[in-house]
Design a protein around this motif. Sequence first.
Motif, PDB file in Angstrom:
ATOM      1  N   VAL A  66       4.527  -3.443   6.187  1.00  0.00           N
ATOM      2  CA  VAL A  66       4.202  -2.657   7.727  1.00  0.00           C
ATOM      3  C   VAL A  66       2.990  -3.036   8.105  1.00  0.00           C
ATOM      4  N   PHE A 123      10.428  -0.556   1.279  1.00  0.00           N
ATOM      5  CA  PHE A 123      10.890  -0.034   2.238  1.00  0.00           C
ATOM      6  C   PHE A 123      12.095  -0.654   2.753  1.00  0.00           C
ATOM      7  N   ASN A 130       2.853  -0.305  -8.602  1.00  0.00           N
ATOM      8  CA  ASN A 130       2.341   0.768  -9.476  1.00  0.00           C
ATOM      9  C   ASN A 130       2.086  -0.047 -10.937  1.00  0.00           C
TER      10      ASN A 130
HETATM   11  N1  LIG Z   1       4.292   3.286   6.412  1.00  0.00           N
HETATM   12  C1  LIG Z   1       5.011   4.363   5.901  1.00  0.00           C
HETATM   13  N2  LIG Z   1       6.093   4.547   6.692  1.00  0.00           N
HETATM   14  C2  LIG Z   1       6.960   5.595   6.457  1.00  0.00           C
HETATM   15  N3  LIG Z   1       6.836   6.205   5.224  1.00  0.00           N
HETATM   16  C3  LIG Z   1       5.737   6.079   4.514  1.00  0.00           C
HETATM   17  C4  LIG Z   1       4.729   5.074   4.801  1.00  0.00           C
HETATM   18  N4  LIG Z   1       3.796   4.960   3.944  1.00  0.00           N
HETATM   19  C5  LIG Z   1       4.019   5.923   2.928  1.00  0.00           C
HETATM   20  N5  LIG Z   1       5.360   6.810   3.496  1.00  0.00           N
HETATM   21  C6  LIG Z   1       5.660   7.792   2.638  1.00  0.00           C
HETATM   22  O1  LIG Z   1       4.651   8.411   1.762  1.00  0.00           O
HETATM   23  C7  LIG Z   1       5.102   8.080   0.640  1.00  0.00           C
HETATM   24  C8  LIG Z   1       3.645   8.015  -0.337  1.00  0.00           C
HETATM   25  O2  LIG Z   1       3.122   6.795   0.126  1.00  0.00           O
HETATM   26  P1  LIG Z   1       2.516   5.702  -0.882  1.00  0.00           P
HETATM   27  O3  LIG Z   1       3.760   5.277  -1.849  1.00  0.00           O
HETATM   28  O4  LIG Z   1       1.929   4.678   0.154  1.00  0.00           O
HETATM   29  O5  LIG Z   1       1.468   6.445  -1.729  1.00  0.00           O
HETATM   30  P2  LIG Z   1       1.560   7.062  -3.011  1.00  0.00           P
HETATM   31  O6  LIG Z   1       2.936   7.282  -3.506  1.00  0.00           O
HETATM   32  O7  LIG Z   1       0.292   8.053  -3.034  1.00  0.00           O
HETATM   33  O8  LIG Z   1       0.904   5.919  -3.882  1.00  0.00           O
HETATM   34  P3  LIG Z   1       1.100   5.819  -5.395  1.00  0.00           P
HETATM   35  O9  LIG Z   1       2.719   5.677  -5.739  1.00  0.00           O
HETATM   36  O10 LIG Z   1       0.278   4.783  -6.076  1.00  0.00           O
HETATM   37  O11 LIG Z   1       1.089   7.284  -6.426  1.00  0.00           O
HETATM   38  C9  LIG Z   1       5.914   7.088   0.465  1.00  0.00           C
HETATM   39  O12 LIG Z   1       7.007   7.188  -0.664  1.00  0.00           O
HETATM   40  C10 LIG Z   1       6.762   7.221   1.879  1.00  0.00           C
HETATM   41  O13 LIG Z   1       7.884   8.291   1.511  1.00  0.00           O
END
Ligand SMILES: Nc1ncnc2c1ncn2[C@@H]1O[C@H](COP(=O)(O)OP(=O)(O)OP(=O)(O)O)[C@@H](O)[C@H]1O
Length: 340
Positions: free
Chosen positions: A132, A285, A299
């Motif tokens: 993205v 995604f 991860n």
């Molecule tokens: N750019 C995006 N567009 C749509 N949904 C998003 C986007 N970024 C994050 N999300 C939503 O937020 C959730 C968490 O974001 P992300 O996976 O980046 O962080 P995280 O889960 O905290 O990281 P980790 O998996 O290391 O714990 C994603 O699984 C998704 O549901």
Amino acid sequence: MSIRSAAAIARAFASGGNGEKYRLLPFYIRKDGLWRSPEESAPVLDRGTPDPVDDVNGGGDRALRWQFPAAAAQVDVWFPIVHGPNGEDGALQGLLQLANVPFVGGGVLGSAVGMDKLAMKMAFAAAGLPQVAYRAVTRDQVWSNPCVFPKLCEDIEAELGYPCFVKPANLGSSVGIAKVRSRDELEKALDSAASYDRRIIVEAGVIAREVECAVLGNDRPEASVVGEITFKSDFYDYETKYTDGAADLFIPAQLPDAIAEQVRQRAIDAFLAVDCAGLGRVDFFYVEATGEVLINEINTLPGFTATSMYPQLWEASGVPFTQLVDRLIQLALERHGATP
Ligand SMILES: Nc1ncnc2c1ncn2[C@@H]1O[C@H](COP(=O)(O)OP(=O)(O)OP(=O)(O)O)[C@@H](O)[C@H]1O
Ligand SMILES: [Mg+2]
């Protein structure tokens, strides 16, 4: 979560052929940095909850933080199972590397790059992996200069639009992540993210299915079947992640063959791009409307309970949990050069 993963892994070392092959010594690292002996650590594993710590940053046990339990000298291979900062970002890996002992998983570089969402995205971009649109923001831009902030928000609106996601670069588990739909929410989310981290990332929001792939190996890693996560909440936030039943896993994901193959290939490319080793779970995604597969993150120490995605993906790919931990130990030895 780390204790739950550790307990599942400990059970796997006691079952199947592993019981005769391995002897497990658990070391619990308390939040304040104090290492516990195997005798003190075993009850934590059984109980599944951390020891209380009065003062995480306090000075009381400071001298003890320089001492490791004597049993550490008996360990032939380490299996670090600490999710998040210090355990997954290269800090613990650096300590083990300095001690010149084999350990499971990525080294300092792979762990550090995999933890920092900005560094990770740069590595993915350099490897040609679609993702993205995003931009980096620093705490300094958010906090220090009242003239810079409105311009920053305007730029974000122009470049990324709404909804967008504001994330601290280095936390994981969705901690501090906000989905924002207006200027007011954007300002608040940036301020909140700045309280967690000096480095912040803002991403364009996409409407997509969330699919994940498990990778296993060192220089020639293999990819598992692809899995999908579904949930009813607005996004895959902290509560959804850790509430039983709030999210469902589908393995294998119902995807066109070409898409599943693309996910698997890109998972391997991503693993190599950040110099991961041993294991990694790569999240994507899948934008069904356009057929795009965008990488979200890797991860390097994925959740590892019996119901977690990583071991379940391997189970569905013909590698049961007990064999998986054995393979990971062999990969750690191979990487360290201890096996012929
Ligand atoms: N750019 C995006 N567009 C749509 N949904 C998003 C986007 N970024 C994050 N999300 C939503 O937020 C959730 C968490 O974001 P992300 O996976 O980046 O962080 P995280 O889960 O905290 O990281 P980790 O998996 O290391 O714990 C994603 O699984 C998704 O549901
Ligand atoms: Mg995630």
